[in-house]
Design a protein around this motif. Structure first.
Motif, PDB file in Angstrom:
ATOM      1  N   THR A 224      79.860  81.044  61.093  1.00 15.79           N
ATOM      2  CA  THR A 224      79.615  81.075  62.537  1.00 15.79           C
ATOM      3  C   THR A 224      79.406  79.662  63.068  1.00 15.79           C
ATOM      4  O   THR A 224      79.986  79.286  64.100  1.00 15.79           O
ATOM      5  CB  THR A 224      78.395  81.953  62.863  1.00 15.79           C
ATOM      6  OG1 THR A 224      78.647  83.283  62.394  1.00 15.79           O
ATOM      7  CG2 THR A 224      78.102  81.985  64.354  1.00 15.79           C
TER       8      THR A 224
ATOM      9  N   SER B  52      73.067  90.857  61.235  1.00 13.41           N
ATOM     10  CA  SER B  52      74.063  91.195  62.238  1.00 13.41           C
ATOM     11  C   SER B  52      74.838  89.941  62.642  1.00 13.41           C
ATOM     12  O   SER B  52      74.243  88.955  63.080  1.00 13.41           O
ATOM     13  CB  SER B  52      73.374  91.794  63.466  1.00 13.41           C
ATOM     14  OG  SER B  52      74.199  91.729  64.595  1.00 13.41           O
ATOM     15  N   THR B  53      76.149  90.003  62.513  1.00 11.47           N
ATOM     16  CA  THR B  53      77.000  88.877  62.923  1.00 11.47           C
ATOM     17  C   THR B  53      76.842  88.596  64.411  1.00 11.47           C
ATOM     18  O   THR B  53      76.792  87.435  64.823  1.00 11.47           O
ATOM     19  CB  THR B  53      78.471  89.177  62.589  1.00 11.47           C
ATOM     20  OG1 THR B  53      78.561  89.457  61.191  1.00 11.47           O
ATOM     21  CG2 THR B  53      79.369  88.024  62.927  1.00 11.47           C
ATOM     22  N   LYS B  54      76.727  89.640  65.202  1.00 14.98           N
ATOM     23  CA  LYS B  54      76.544  89.464  66.652  1.00 14.98           C
ATOM     24  C   LYS B  54      75.248  88.733  66.952  1.00 14.98           C
ATOM     25  O   LYS B  54      75.189  87.876  67.831  1.00 14.98           O
ATOM     26  CB  LYS B  54      76.581  90.816  67.366  1.00 14.98           C
ATOM     27  CG  LYS B  54      77.950  91.422  67.426  1.00 14.98           C
ATOM     28  CD  LYS B  54      77.920  92.737  68.171  1.00 14.98           C
ATOM     29  CE  LYS B  54      79.316  93.367  68.152  1.00 14.98           C
ATOM     30  NZ  LYS B  54      79.341  94.626  68.893  1.00 14.98           N
ATOM     31  N   LEU B  55      74.185  89.066  66.215  1.00 20.46           N
ATOM     32  CA  LEU B  55      72.907  88.384  66.412  1.00 20.46           C
ATOM     33  C   LEU B  55      73.015  86.910  66.033  1.00 20.46           C
ATOM     34  O   LEU B  55      72.497  86.046  66.749  1.00 20.46           O
ATOM     35  CB  LEU B  55      71.802  89.060  65.600  1.00 20.46           C
ATOM     36  CG  LEU B  55      70.426  88.404  65.680  1.00 20.46           C
ATOM     37  CD1 LEU B  55      69.894  88.414  67.109  1.00 20.46           C
ATOM     38  CD2 LEU B  55      69.454  89.091  64.745  1.00 20.46           C
TER      39      LEU B  55
ATOM     40  N   GLU C  72      75.629  84.968  66.147  1.00 20.39           N
ATOM     41  CA  GLU C  72      76.360  84.283  67.219  1.00 20.39           C
ATOM     42  C   GLU C  72      75.485  84.081  68.446  1.00 20.39           C
ATOM     43  O   GLU C  72      75.495  83.008  69.060  1.00 20.39           O
ATOM     44  CB  GLU C  72      77.613  85.069  67.587  1.00 20.39           C
ATOM     45  CG  GLU C  72      78.674  85.015  66.504  1.00 20.39           C
ATOM     46  CD  GLU C  72      79.894  85.849  66.811  1.00 20.39           C
ATOM     47  OE1 GLU C  72      80.019  86.370  67.957  1.00 20.39           O
ATOM     48  OE2 GLU C  72      80.747  85.980  65.922  1.00 20.39           O
ATOM     49  N   LYS C  73      74.704  85.079  68.786  1.00 23.88           N
ATOM     50  CA  LYS C  73      73.815  84.972  69.948  1.00 23.88           C
ATOM     51  C   LYS C  73      72.762  83.894  69.736  1.00 23.88           C
ATOM     52  O   LYS C  73      72.484  83.085  70.631  1.00 23.88           O
ATOM     53  CB  LYS C  73      73.154  86.337  70.205  1.00 23.88           C
ATOM     54  CG  LYS C  73      72.362  86.414  71.476  1.00 23.88           C
ATOM     55  CD  LYS C  73      71.863  87.829  71.715  1.00 23.88           C
ATOM     56  CE  LYS C  73      71.133  87.906  73.039  1.00 23.88           C
ATOM     57  NZ  LYS C  73      70.711  89.267  73.359  1.00 23.88           N
TER      58      LYS C  73
END
Length: 113
Positions: free
Chosen positions: A12, A100-103, A105-106
C-alpha cells in the motif's frame, strides 16, 4: 517482510508513493535510562508535512504474551515522545479480525499522503 499483513502495508505504501523504511533501527531510552534499539515495522515520511511516522502492526493480539509485549512497546514509545495519532501509527489484528486492506489505505491517506 515478516508477515502477510506487513506485505499488505508495504504494498500500500509503495502503491501510494509514500517513502518508507522497513525495520529501520531506532534507539530509545527506557524509563531507567538504558538505551535500547528497536526496529519499528515501518518508518514512513509524509512528504507534504516533512514529518516521520513510525508504523507498528501488532498481528497476534489474541496471544496474551504477544499483546503484553505490544503494550510494553507502546509504553516505551510514549516515554520517548512517540505517540499514537501524532507520530505513531498502530494497526492490530486477531485471528477473528484480520487486517483490512481498506483500513490500511484509509490510514495511509490520513497520516501519510
Amino acid at each position: 517482510m515478516r508477515s502477510k499483513s506487513e506485505n499488505i502495508i508495504a504494498d500500500t505504501l509503495y502503491r501510494m508513493s509514500i517513502p518508507y523504511r522497513y525495520e529501520f533501527p531506532l534507539e530509545l531510552k527506557t524509563e531507567d535510562g538504558r538505551r535500547i534499539k528497536l526496529h519499528p515495522d515501518f518508518c514512513c515520511l509524509n512528504l507534504r508535512m516533512r514529518q516521520e511516522f513510525y508504523w507498528e502492526h501488532f498481528g497476534m493480539m489474541d496471544n496474551s504474551d504477544y499483546a503484553e509485549q505490544a503494550v510494553g512497546k507502546l509504553s516505551l514509545y510514549a516515554h520517548n515522545g512517540i505517540f499514537p495519532g501524532r507520530n505513531l501509527i498502530i494497526t492490530t489484528e486477531t485471528s477473528k479480525q484480520p487486517l483490512s486492506t481498506k483500513l490500511i489505505e484509509k490510514i495511509a491517506r490520513e497520516f501519510l499522503a
